[in-house]
Design an enzyme around this catalytic site. Structure first.
Site, PDB file in Angstrom:
ATOM      1  N   ASP A   1       0.847  -1.193   0.000  1.00 51.88           N
ATOM      2  CA  ASP A   1       0.000   0.000   0.000  1.00 51.88           C
ATOM      3  C   ASP A   1       0.882   1.243   0.000  1.00 51.88           C
ATOM      4  O   ASP A   1       1.723   1.420   0.874  1.00 51.88           O
ATOM      5  CB  ASP A   1      -0.881   0.007   1.255  1.00 51.88           C
ATOM      6  CG  ASP A   1      -1.818   1.199   1.249  1.00 51.88           C
ATOM      7  OD1 ASP A   1      -2.875   1.091   0.601  1.00 51.88           O
ATOM      8  OD2 ASP A   1      -1.481   2.249   1.845  1.00 51.88           O
TER       9      ASP A   1
ATOM     10  N   TYR B   1       2.847   9.957  -0.272  1.00 50.30           N
ATOM     11  CA  TYR B   1       3.903   9.452   0.622  1.00 50.30           C
ATOM     12  C   TYR B   1       5.300   9.802   0.078  1.00 50.30           C
ATOM     13  O   TYR B   1       6.293   9.616   0.767  1.00 50.30           O
ATOM     14  CB  TYR B   1       3.797   7.926   0.820  1.00 50.30           C
ATOM     15  CG  TYR B   1       2.472   7.434   1.356  1.00 50.30           C
ATOM     16  CD1 TYR B   1       1.527   8.327   1.866  1.00 50.30           C
ATOM     17  CD2 TYR B   1       2.148   6.080   1.353  1.00 50.30           C
ATOM     18  CE1 TYR B   1       0.300   7.874   2.343  1.00 50.30           C
ATOM     19  CE2 TYR B   1       0.921   5.631   1.841  1.00 50.30           C
ATOM     20  CZ  TYR B   1       0.002   6.532   2.325  1.00 50.30           C
ATOM     21  OH  TYR B   1      -1.200   6.079   2.796  1.00 50.30           O
TER      22      TYR B   1
ATOM     23  N   LYS C   1      -2.733   5.926  -4.652  1.00 44.47           N
ATOM     24  CA  LYS C   1      -3.892   6.764  -4.317  1.00 44.47           C
ATOM     25  C   LYS C   1      -3.803   8.118  -5.012  1.00 44.47           C
ATOM     26  O   LYS C   1      -2.723   8.712  -5.093  1.00 44.47           O
ATOM     27  CB  LYS C   1      -3.980   6.975  -2.797  1.00 44.47           C
ATOM     28  CG  LYS C   1      -3.975   5.659  -2.022  1.00 44.47           C
ATOM     29  CD  LYS C   1      -4.195   5.851  -0.531  1.00 44.47           C
ATOM     30  CE  LYS C   1      -3.881   4.582   0.231  1.00 44.47           C
ATOM     31  NZ  LYS C   1      -2.490   4.492   0.689  1.00 44.47           N
TER      32      LYS C   1
ATOM     33  N   HIS D   1      -7.846   9.217  -2.386  1.00 40.99           N
ATOM     34  CA  HIS D   1      -7.169   9.154  -1.083  1.00 40.99           C
ATOM     35  C   HIS D   1      -8.061   9.670   0.052  1.00 40.99           C
ATOM     36  O   HIS D   1      -8.110   9.070   1.120  1.00 40.99           O
ATOM     37  CB  HIS D   1      -5.860   9.950  -1.154  1.00 40.99           C
ATOM     38  CG  HIS D   1      -4.857   9.558  -0.129  1.00 40.99           C
ATOM     39  ND1 HIS D   1      -3.513   9.529  -0.367  1.00 40.99           N
ATOM     40  CD2 HIS D   1      -4.983   9.183   1.169  1.00 40.99           C
ATOM     41  CE1 HIS D   1      -2.866   9.137   0.718  1.00 40.99           C
ATOM     42  NE2 HIS D   1      -3.741   8.934   1.667  1.00 40.99           N
TER      43      HIS D   1
END
Ligand code: NDP
Length: 346
Positions: free
Chosen positions: A50, A55, A84, A117
């Protein structure tokens, strides 16, 4: 049992491995660290990874996946990779390019799952968290059904085909990205049941969301949202399942540590397991796909052992009994946004 065979069928026919490896690490952790730990996670048996554009480490996670394919540990089809759509790209015309940007960072041809997201849109642009001169986040306002897919306009009676329908009328939003093969499945994250309902009731809906990824652990077990999702054949994916990373930017420091909970500790002791494994196993047994983040090799190896034991019905009941509505990730800076998801009970 071999963890790579533990999968759940999604409502579009694809399969998602029940245990996923979380790759979000605090800002102070060098992004490059994701490379070694993701490779290690694949070596010990994780098959579901994931990640997300936000990120800022997709480059390294992609490199890890490609390196484990190159050395023969896995084939691309053995890996289930989630990315996402960040919240500054919820305008439908921005969706495809955002996904293509992730694919370019990853150097992969497709992702397995692409999620909205969060339902809270922010101002489009390069910044992950756009702020005004007072440091306040700048909101955007998007109909989430349009992010999913802009429906073709129906022809008026007597109107010639194509007359008012130039191809550019339909931007490639999420459903079309699936049709184009850029992602195998599409889903959402941090949606409440009303926001899910909006998508499910969208006129001309082609694909239902396959999952809703939300914070879920024994202190916030999401029983109502889980029931709602199950009734619509939507998988609930749990993040923060180990009590979340206690990042000062997001988490109220006064919230108790989940893994120190006396009930979890007692059940762990009884099964000669750790409280972390009990928290993960709890989700597996209630039909929740569960993410576990660790950048520590010993704990990554530990977490895959979730398939090696079983909780008794009375253990499950006792864990159900410690719920107390503690939400670690409250996302308070967006509480005034009309799509802030946690104003609803579930
Ligand atoms: P988790 O709840 O999975 O983990 C919290 C902490 O537990 C980690 O920092 C980890 O530290 C520690 N830990 C891991 N394994 C063990 C163990 N066996 N024993 C004791 N401690 C352990 O963290 P997240 O909140 O990050 O959630 C997991 C993933 O979910 C994220 O990485 C991300 O991929 C996703 N996520 C999605 C969100 C969304 O909005 N959709 C929001 C937040 C997360 P250490 O690294 O030191 O082991």
């Amino acid at each position: 049992m071999d963890p790579k065979y533990q999968r759940v069928k999604l409502n579009d026919g694809h399969f998602i491995p029940i245990l996923g490896f979380g790759t979000y690490a605090p800002e102070e952790v060098p992004k490059r660290e994701a490379l070694e730990v993701t490779k290690f996670a694949i070596e010990v048996g994780f098959r579901h990874i994931d990640c997300a554009h936000a990120y800022k480490n997709e480059e390294y996670v992609g490199q890890a996946i490609r390196s484990k394919i190159a050395d023969g540990t896995v084939k691309r089809e053995d890996i289930f990779y989630t990315s996402k759509l960040w919240t500054t790209c919820l305008q439908p015309e921005l969706v495809q390019s955002a996904l293509e940007k992730s694919l370019k960072s990853l150097q992969l041809d497709y992702v397995d799952l692409y999620l909205i997201h969060t339902p809270v849109a922010l101002k489009p642009g390069e910044e992950i968290l756009p702020t005004d001169e007072d440091g306040k986040l700048i909101f955007d306002f998007v109909d989430l059904c349009h992010t999913w897919e802009v429906s073709p306009r129906r022809r008026e009676p007597g109107e010639e085909p194509g007359e008012r329908e130039p191809p550019s009328f339909l931007p490639l939003a999420l459903e079309k990205c699936k049709d184009a093969g850029l992602t195998k499945s599409i889903g959402v994250s941090n949606f409440n049941h009303k926001q899910l309902e909006k998508i499910l009731n969208k006129p001309g809906l082609k694909y239902k969301p396959v999952c809703n990824q939300v914070e879920c652990h024994p202190y916030l077990n999401q029983s109502k949202l889980l029931e709602f999702c199950k009734s619509h054949d939507i998988v609930l994916v749990a993040y923060g399942a180990l009590g979340a990373q206690r990042l000062s930017q997001w988490i109220n420091p006064n919230h108790p540590h989940l893994l120190e909970d006396p009930v979890l500790c007692a059940i762990a002791k009884k099964h000669k397991q750790t409280p972390a494994l009990v928290a993960l196993r709890y989700q597996v047994q209630r039909g929740v796909v569960v993410l576990a983040k660790s950048f520590n090799k010993k704990r990554i190896k530990e977490n895959i052992q979730v398939f090696d034991f079983e909780l008794a019905p009375e253990d499950m009941e006792a864990i159900d009994g410690i719920k107390r509505n503690i939400r670690y990730y409250e996302f308070l800076p967006v509480i005034d946004h009309p799509e802030y998801p946690y104003s609803e009970e579930y």
